[in-house]
Write an enzyme that holds these catalytic residues in place. Sequence first.
Site, mmCIF file in Angstrom:
data_model
loop_
_atom_site.group_PDB
_atom_site.id
_atom_site.type_symbol
_atom_site.label_atom_id
_atom_site.label_comp_id
_atom_site.label_asym_id
_atom_site.label_seq_id
_atom_site.Cartn_x
_atom_site.Cartn_y
_atom_site.Cartn_z
ATOM 1 N N ASP A 64 -0.065 -6.532 15.513
ATOM 2 C CA ASP A 64 0.503 -7.750 14.952
ATOM 3 C C ASP A 64 0.939 -8.673 16.073
ATOM 4 O O ASP A 64 0.799 -8.364 17.235
ATOM 5 C CB ASP A 64 1.706 -7.411 14.065
ATOM 6 N N GLN A 67 -2.084 -9.696 -2.115
ATOM 7 C CA GLN A 67 -1.499 -8.361 -1.981
ATOM 8 C C GLN A 67 -0.336 -8.201 -2.958
ATOM 9 O O GLN A 67 0.836 -8.301 -2.555
ATOM 10 C CB GLN A 67 -0.999 -8.153 -0.538
ATOM 11 N N ASP A 107 3.841 1.261 6.083
ATOM 12 C CA ASP A 107 3.807 -0.183 6.266
ATOM 13 C C ASP A 107 4.814 -0.859 5.338
ATOM 14 O O ASP A 107 4.933 -0.482 4.169
ATOM 15 C CB ASP A 107 2.387 -0.681 5.949
ATOM 16 N N HIS A 133 2.278 -2.578 -1.451
ATOM 17 C CA HIS A 133 1.373 -3.407 -2.251
ATOM 18 C C HIS A 133 -0.042 -2.857 -2.144
ATOM 19 O O HIS A 133 -0.324 -2.003 -1.305
ATOM 20 C CB HIS A 133 1.405 -4.849 -1.741
ATOM 21 N N ASP A 135 2.625 -6.782 -5.086
ATOM 22 C CA ASP A 135 3.549 -5.669 -4.847
ATOM 23 C C ASP A 135 3.509 -4.675 -5.995
ATOM 24 O O ASP A 135 3.524 -5.066 -7.172
ATOM 25 C CB ASP A 135 4.986 -6.184 -4.708
ATOM 26 N N GLU A 161 7.820 1.232 9.313
ATOM 27 C CA GLU A 161 7.827 -0.128 9.838
ATOM 28 C C GLU A 161 8.887 -0.901 9.079
ATOM 29 O O GLU A 161 8.702 -1.234 7.908
ATOM 30 C CB GLU A 161 6.467 -0.808 9.631
ATOM 31 N N TYR A 187 10.590 -3.193 1.450
ATOM 32 C CA TYR A 187 10.516 -4.188 0.366
ATOM 33 C C TYR A 187 10.119 -3.597 -0.986
ATOM 34 O O TYR A 187 9.642 -4.318 -1.854
ATOM 35 C CB TYR A 187 9.492 -5.277 0.738
ATOM 36 N N LEU A 188 10.288 -2.298 -1.172
ATOM 37 C CA LEU A 188 9.694 -1.653 -2.349
ATOM 38 C C LEU A 188 10.292 -2.136 -3.674
ATOM 39 O O LEU A 188 9.604 -2.171 -4.684
ATOM 40 C CB LEU A 188 9.840 -0.127 -2.242
ATOM 41 N N ARG A 200 2.321 6.159 9.174
ATOM 42 C CA ARG A 200 3.122 5.010 9.542
ATOM 43 C C ARG A 200 3.245 4.217 8.243
ATOM 44 O O ARG A 200 2.246 3.777 7.671
ATOM 45 C CB ARG A 200 2.407 4.214 10.636
#
Lengths: 442, 572
Positions: free
Chosen positions: B334, B194, B226, B129, B196, B268, B230-231, B224
Amino acid sequence: MTVAPELAGIGPLAAAYLERQTWYHAVVGNEGGEDVALLSAEVLRSGSPGLARLVLGRGGSRFQLLVGSRPPAEAAEVLGSREAALLGQLTVAGVTVLAYDALADDELCAELLAHVTGGSQRASMVRRVSTLVSHASLVFDERLFMKCYRVLEPGARPEVEVMLRLDEAGFNAMLAPVAHWREDGYDLALVREFQPSALEGRLLAFTSLRDLLAHACAPDDTQPVERTPSEAAQARADPDAQTAAAGGDLASEMRRLGSTTARLHLALADVFGDVPATRETFAAAIGDESGSVARELAGLRDDAAGRVVRLHGDYHLRRVMRSEPGWLVAGFGDDPLNGTDAVGSSLTGRRGSPLEDIADMCVSLKLVAREALAQRAPEEAETATHLADAWIRRNETAFLDGYVATDGASRLLPDDPTVVGLLLAGFGRERMLRYEATPSEA
Amino acid sequence: MTVDERPASPEASATDARPPAWRPLEDDPRWYERAVFYELLPRGFYDSNRDGVGDLRGIVEKLDYLAWLGIDCIWLLPFYPSPLRDGGYDVADYWSVAPDCGTVEDAAVLVEQAHRRGIRVIADLVINHTSDQHPWFAESRSSRDNPKADWYVWGDDDQRWSDIRVIFCDAEPSNWTFDPVRQQFYWHRFFHHQPDLNYDNPDVREAILSVVRFWLDLGLDGFRLDAAAYLYQRDGTSGENLPETHDFLRQMRAEIDRDYPNRVLLAEVNQWPADVVDYFGDGDECHMCFHFPLMPRMFMAVRREQRFPITEILAQTPSLPAGCQWGIFLRNHDELTLEMVTDEERDYMYAEYARDPRMRRNLGIRRRLAPLVENDRGVAELLHALLLSLPGSPVLYYGDELLMGDNIYLGDRDGVRTPMQWTPDRNGGFSRADFAQLVLPPLMDPVYGYQAVNVEAGLRDSSSFLHWLQRMLAVRRQHPIFATGGIEVLPADNPSVLAYVRTSSDGDERAVLCVSNLSRFAQAAEISLARWRDTVPVELIGRAQFPRIDEDAYHVTLGPHGFYWLELEVRR
């Protein structure tokens, strides 16, 4: 009698070997009497090393002996200090070899594994766990466990039968059978999975309570940082809160064990059938001579009393093991970890309310608590007993919660929680009385 | 003026007391398998220009400290221009550096200077996103037919994919938010600000690949990635781990392999290991993935004083294709993620570690390592001993080497992002700006405050946790078996004792036995070491010889929270 021609001379050697074995005498006694007879001798592997299976008999007893053979020098090297395994010298096809108990030879043990499993399993390392009256136990590559029977019994062995059928019914909380070897109506060997890191439940329970007592009985100035004075005071006053907050809390494990236990009973019901429980079921099992249980259960309807199933029958913290996939139930006449022959296990085929097994486990928690309390100084007795009682309550509750929360398990128990509590108390009293009478058996 | 010519600041000289011998950067395509990573927040590390905000030049000034500590790779949290509504994970421009962090040139200097010290640099890349302030989104929302109209995921209602879970369930009621400009809903798996990106659009895929090329051309050693799971979105799915997502990651990997040697993609993916392993592909997707469930299990094992939380998750961790490695960590920027534990265990972790509701956030606990373990040095050492000896490349979080504390009263996840504490001087040596200007207030409480806990004090005190950790990293570096060896959990008869052996992957008989006592009481255990009979264990740190293994069961005694690393030297 079928004896392979090349093994014609083995009979006297094998008989003499048996006479030297304590497990043999445990079956036939030390009296003299009729001779041991070689009933059959089958070659499992020819050449060197050779492997043969003998069946010997005396009276009504049958013994299995696995015999290996190698040229003398080689045999001496392989056996090393295990000289006691030697049967003697034999001439096979004009060649002199030494015959010996094949289970003392790593290579032949691996050969045997391949034979029993139809070639599906191979192993490079063998560990001998124990030698008991009924069988020898071998661990292969720390992942497979073979029980090789010495004393043969006609028909299917109950332990083999129970495990195979539970396995077929999809019950996976046990060391699953991988292969079994049965010939001429005799069970000869059973191969199962092995979980080397599995730990006896008793050890987990004991550690949990021992550390709780060590923490709580420490002098005040060594207590860890308290959040607020009131919270600290509250914790001291409330043993339940203290047990819940302790490191090494066992409750979540007991909850999981409750669920495993419920799945065991459901599988046993599935395999061996179940019938409705009645007031009489409970009264008889509790040994209700005064009739007080019957009076208390007067209002219990038969259709609300749960079921009668085949029980494990010897269900306590030494019969369950925690391993990586979760809890495993042992005690089906087998226990790879402590290598004992189970006494009074489910092999008796005893039936009853699942509450009996549950009560056994709860009593087991109490016995662990006794053991842990015995290690504390007398001046700590009051505090420690208080805490141990809270620890027992917490873990019993978690165990029962885990049981009833399992899908389908509630139908196995009486509907009314009060009745469940009453019966558990009744069974618990009966068990404790039995324990007090004969602590060593318990 | 090059960096080398810049005058060192007093803070820098205080902490650069022991200049290390610089290590050359090895030409090794599989360096990441042996690396120790160090995650740092550019805005919170060191402020070189006195504006109160840490910056890339500030990191350059502290590179000697990091080289001394013995880390191999810096992981930079986002430094891109951003409205900073999610710690920079809301990127408003992929091709530049946020003005308060520096410039693209500073980034190049940082990479060059780090490389001179044998340290690599990777950066966060947010590919799922953008910020709603990104020009792409501004254009996309402006109409339904502009050139970037399909760069984000738009819908006429908020009902599609309604079964897909809301990750930030505390803050967001839905994965859809209505945009009043375009009069449509846009899809977002995280915060509503944010949106997507729409990976079904080839232009979006190409744009992200060009971002990758831009930073790799500048010299970065990798990314890294992120929120890599979930793409894409598809009907009837969870919208996670879809085949299309893997296809895109493979495409990215192929481009990197072709044009950029020795780079790494670290994903991640907060999923169960059996699902995460798909992100390694056949060794043709990501080089590394974080092992998320291991981390809470380590804390749980110490709290429960029992090994099963760890051994269970190890048993469920599949083996990896060659050239792939787990990233493992104790804490990061996090929260302590609890998505990967069962409800019951989550309740337990909450009860144990977060008595204060402010410590909870989403499904995790926002605390730094030291407060999580009540500042118990023994527990902190034990947890690091586990981190450094379990399979995977350890990822340290800046400040944890000092046992820094947190500030749970700061909003969002800022509680664990307070400035690095360098000295006992003003602002903890983080910045010479006025206190009121600081990006976040440094800790000043009597236990964790910078007056007591800082790099300078740690360096001066040879028994400090900082020195201990530096030594442990050096020991780990000497024994690559920790990085690339296999693992075998060994039976031990004491549930409080965790024993495992790291075995050589080179086919020889070398091995390191790691034994840990998870209990606060001294413990004894018998460990089954039959395979190493006749071996003499040698303790790795002090090189003391232990009794020869001559029985099936080897007896070990350990102090409270004690551990041993024993090299099994074969002397047959």
